[in-house]
Write a protein that holds these residues in place. Structure first.
Motif, PDB file in Angstrom:
ATOM      1  N   LEU A 143       2.288   9.019  -6.455  1.00 51.91           N
ATOM      2  CA  LEU A 143       2.634  10.424  -6.235  1.00 51.91           C
ATOM      3  C   LEU A 143       3.885  10.825  -7.021  1.00 51.91           C
ATOM      4  N   SER A 144       4.893   9.965  -6.983  1.00 54.94           N
ATOM      5  CA  SER A 144       6.125  10.306  -7.697  1.00 54.94           C
ATOM      6  C   SER A 144       5.932  10.212  -9.208  1.00 54.94           C
ATOM      7  N   GLY A 145       5.031   9.358  -9.664  1.00 51.93           N
ATOM      8  CA  GLY A 145       4.732   9.274 -11.096  1.00 51.93           C
ATOM      9  C   GLY A 145       4.069  10.539 -11.596  1.00 51.93           C
ATOM     10  N   ALA A 146       3.260  11.142 -10.736  1.00 51.07           N
ATOM     11  CA  ALA A 146       2.610  12.399 -11.110  1.00 51.07           C
ATOM     12  C   ALA A 146       3.636  13.523 -11.238  1.00 51.07           C
ATOM     13  N   LEU A 147       4.687  13.458 -10.434  1.00 54.68           N
ATOM     14  CA  LEU A 147       5.738  14.476 -10.512  1.00 54.68           C
ATOM     15  C   LEU A 147       6.603  14.293 -11.752  1.00 54.68           C
ATOM     16  N   GLY A 148       6.744  13.035 -12.185  1.00 59.15           N
ATOM     17  CA  GLY A 148       7.521  12.736 -13.387  1.00 59.15           C
ATOM     18  C   GLY A 148       9.018  12.785 -13.128  1.00 59.15           C
ATOM     19  N   GLY A 149       9.770  12.542 -14.169  1.00 58.21           N
ATOM     20  CA  GLY A 149      11.227  12.587 -14.083  1.00 58.21           C
ATOM     21  C   GLY A 149      11.800  11.445 -13.269  1.00 58.21           C
ATOM     22  N   GLU A 150      12.799  11.767 -12.491  1.00 55.33           N
ATOM     23  CA  GLU A 150      13.523  10.759 -11.708  1.00 55.33           C
ATOM     24  C   GLU A 150      12.914  10.521 -10.336  1.00 55.33           C
ATOM     25  N   ALA A 151      11.820  11.168 -10.018  1.00 58.15           N
ATOM     26  CA  ALA A 151      11.214  11.054  -8.692  1.00 58.15           C
ATOM     27  C   ALA A 151      10.778   9.621  -8.389  1.00 58.15           C
ATOM     28  N   ALA A 152      10.286   8.897  -9.369  1.00 52.98           N
ATOM     29  CA  ALA A 152       9.833   7.521  -9.136  1.00 52.98           C
ATOM     30  C   ALA A 152      10.999   6.625  -8.739  1.00 52.98           C
ATOM     31  N   GLY A 153      12.128   6.765  -9.406  1.00 48.27           N
ATOM     32  CA  GLY A 153      13.298   5.947  -9.074  1.00 48.27           C
ATOM     33  C   GLY A 153      13.867   6.275  -7.714  1.00 48.27           C
ATOM     34  N   VAL A 154      13.924   7.558  -7.398  1.00 50.01           N
ATOM     35  CA  VAL A 154      14.418   7.983  -6.077  1.00 50.01           C
ATOM     36  C   VAL A 154      13.484   7.482  -4.981  1.00 50.01           C
ATOM     37  N   ALA A 202      11.483   4.817  -5.075  1.00 51.94           N
ATOM     38  CA  ALA A 202      11.617   3.361  -4.953  1.00 51.94           C
ATOM     39  C   ALA A 202      12.891   2.998  -4.202  1.00 51.94           C
ATOM     40  N   LEU A 203      13.989   3.670  -4.495  1.00 52.70           N
ATOM     41  CA  LEU A 203      15.254   3.412  -3.807  1.00 52.70           C
ATOM     42  C   LEU A 203      15.151   3.768  -2.329  1.00 52.70           C
ATOM     43  N   THR A 204      14.499   4.876  -2.034  1.00 53.84           N
ATOM     44  CA  THR A 204      14.335   5.304  -0.642  1.00 53.84           C
ATOM     45  C   THR A 204      13.501   4.299   0.152  1.00 53.84           C
ATOM     46  N   ILE A 205      12.410   3.834  -0.439  1.00 54.02           N
ATOM     47  CA  ILE A 205      11.562   2.855   0.249  1.00 54.02           C
ATOM     48  C   ILE A 205      12.327   1.561   0.489  1.00 54.02           C
ATOM     49  N   SER A 206      13.059   1.093  -0.496  1.00 54.38           N
ATOM     50  CA  SER A 206      13.831  -0.145  -0.344  1.00 54.38           C
ATOM     51  C   SER A 206      14.914   0.005   0.715  1.00 54.38           C
ATOM     52  N   LEU A 207      15.578   1.152   0.725  1.00 49.99           N
ATOM     53  CA  LEU A 207      16.628   1.393   1.709  1.00 49.99           C
ATOM     54  C   LEU A 207      16.057   1.437   3.126  1.00 49.99           C
ATOM     55  N   LEU A 208      14.957   2.141   3.301  1.00 47.86           N
ATOM     56  CA  LEU A 208      14.313   2.193   4.610  1.00 47.86           C
ATOM     57  C   LEU A 208      13.840   0.815   5.058  1.00 47.86           C
ATOM     58  N   PHE A 209      13.296   0.048   4.124  1.00 46.62           N
ATOM     59  CA  PHE A 209      12.849  -1.296   4.495  1.00 46.62           C
ATOM     60  C   PHE A 209      14.032  -2.187   4.866  1.00 46.62           C
ATOM     61  N   GLY A 210      15.148  -2.043   4.181  1.00 46.45           N
ATOM     62  CA  GLY A 210      16.338  -2.822   4.530  1.00 46.45           C
ATOM     63  C   GLY A 210      16.804  -2.548   5.949  1.00 46.45           C
ATOM     64  N   PHE A 211      16.710  -1.281   6.369  1.00 48.39           N
ATOM     65  CA  PHE A 211      17.117  -0.941   7.738  1.00 48.39           C
ATOM     66  C   PHE A 211      16.112  -1.420   8.783  1.00 48.39           C
ATOM     67  N   ALA A 259       0.834  -1.209   0.000  1.00 46.42           N
ATOM     68  CA  ALA A 259       0.000   0.000   0.000  1.00 46.42           C
ATOM     69  C   ALA A 259       0.868   1.258   0.000  1.00 46.42           C
ATOM     70  N   LEU A 260       1.922   1.249   0.804  1.00 49.27           N
ATOM     71  CA  LEU A 260       2.809   2.407   0.876  1.00 49.27           C
ATOM     72  C   LEU A 260       3.565   2.626  -0.432  1.00 49.27           C
ATOM     73  N   THR A 261       4.101   1.557  -0.985  1.00 51.50           N
ATOM     74  CA  THR A 261       4.837   1.713  -2.243  1.00 51.50           C
ATOM     75  C   THR A 261       3.924   2.138  -3.386  1.00 51.50           C
ATOM     76  N   LEU A 262       2.703   1.623  -3.407  1.00 53.85           N
ATOM     77  CA  LEU A 262       1.754   2.025  -4.452  1.00 53.85           C
ATOM     78  C   LEU A 262       1.437   3.517  -4.339  1.00 53.85           C
ATOM     79  N   ALA A 263       1.163   3.979  -3.128  1.00 55.38           N
ATOM     80  CA  ALA A 263       0.832   5.394  -2.939  1.00 55.38           C
ATOM     81  C   ALA A 263       2.014   6.293  -3.310  1.00 55.38           C
TER      82      ALA A 263
END
Length: 170
Positions: A66-77, A79-88, A58-62
């Motif tokens: 949101l980042s898809g609406a912003l466009g550009g590199e926001a979606a990749g950043v 996704a990386l942030t969510i994965s990094l936080l989940f790893g910790f 649910a969190l990653t979808l939301a």
């Protein structure tokens, strides 16, 4: 070295009863989980963390929407942030899921790997049980040190009326 949290299942008795009970203990490391960082969904499925998986999806979808609406590199950043936080936080979420299922924390051990953590924990528990089996010998009271009485003086003369102990009266 890592810190391992020792978790016991709900029906776990005591280590003193049956040594085979120790096989059911779970040593959860308190560190970054590289596998959870790379393969988050698979890692949650393997560890049967259903509520965490639903929350993660649910969190990653939301955030992806949101980042898809912003466009550009926001979606990749994002996704990386969510994965990094989940790893910790993956191991803490694993302990939380186990506690929801009735598991309880029975100890904490510092060790280099899970095998060493198990040895250190079980050796510590065995030594605690051995010391608990020994009858306590009564402790002999220690003699109190004898102090000299306090006698107020001015120079070499005693001060009249200010002696503090019965031994100083003449």
């Amino acid at each position: 070295m890592s810190t391992y949290v020792v978790m016991a299942p709900p029906e776990f008795g005591d280590l003193a009863g049956d040594p085979r009970e120790s096989d059911r203990l779970l040593f959860v490391p308190d560190r970054f989980s590289f596998l959870a960082f790379i393969f988050a969904v698979i890692w949650m499925l393997v560890h049967r963390m259903w509520l965490v998986l639903l929350g993660y999806l649910a969190l990653t979808l939301a955030i992806e929407l949101l980042s898809g609406a912003l466009g550009g590199e926001a979606a990749g950043v994002a996704a990386l942030t969510i994965s990094l936080l989940f790893g910790f936080e993956a191991q803490a979420l694993r302990r939380w899921s186990l506690e929801r299922k009735g598991w309880r924390m029975i100890g904490i051990v510092d060790a280099a790997n899970p095998a060493e953590a198990e040895l250190r924990f079980l050796n510590k528990e065995a030594s605690l049980m051995a010391s608990a089996d020994k009858p306590e010998e009564p402790e002999e009271p220690k003699p109190r040190p004898v102090r000299a009485p306090i006698v107020p003086r001015v120079g070499s003369e005693r001060v009249v009326g200010l002696t503090l102990g019965p031994e100083t009266r003449q």
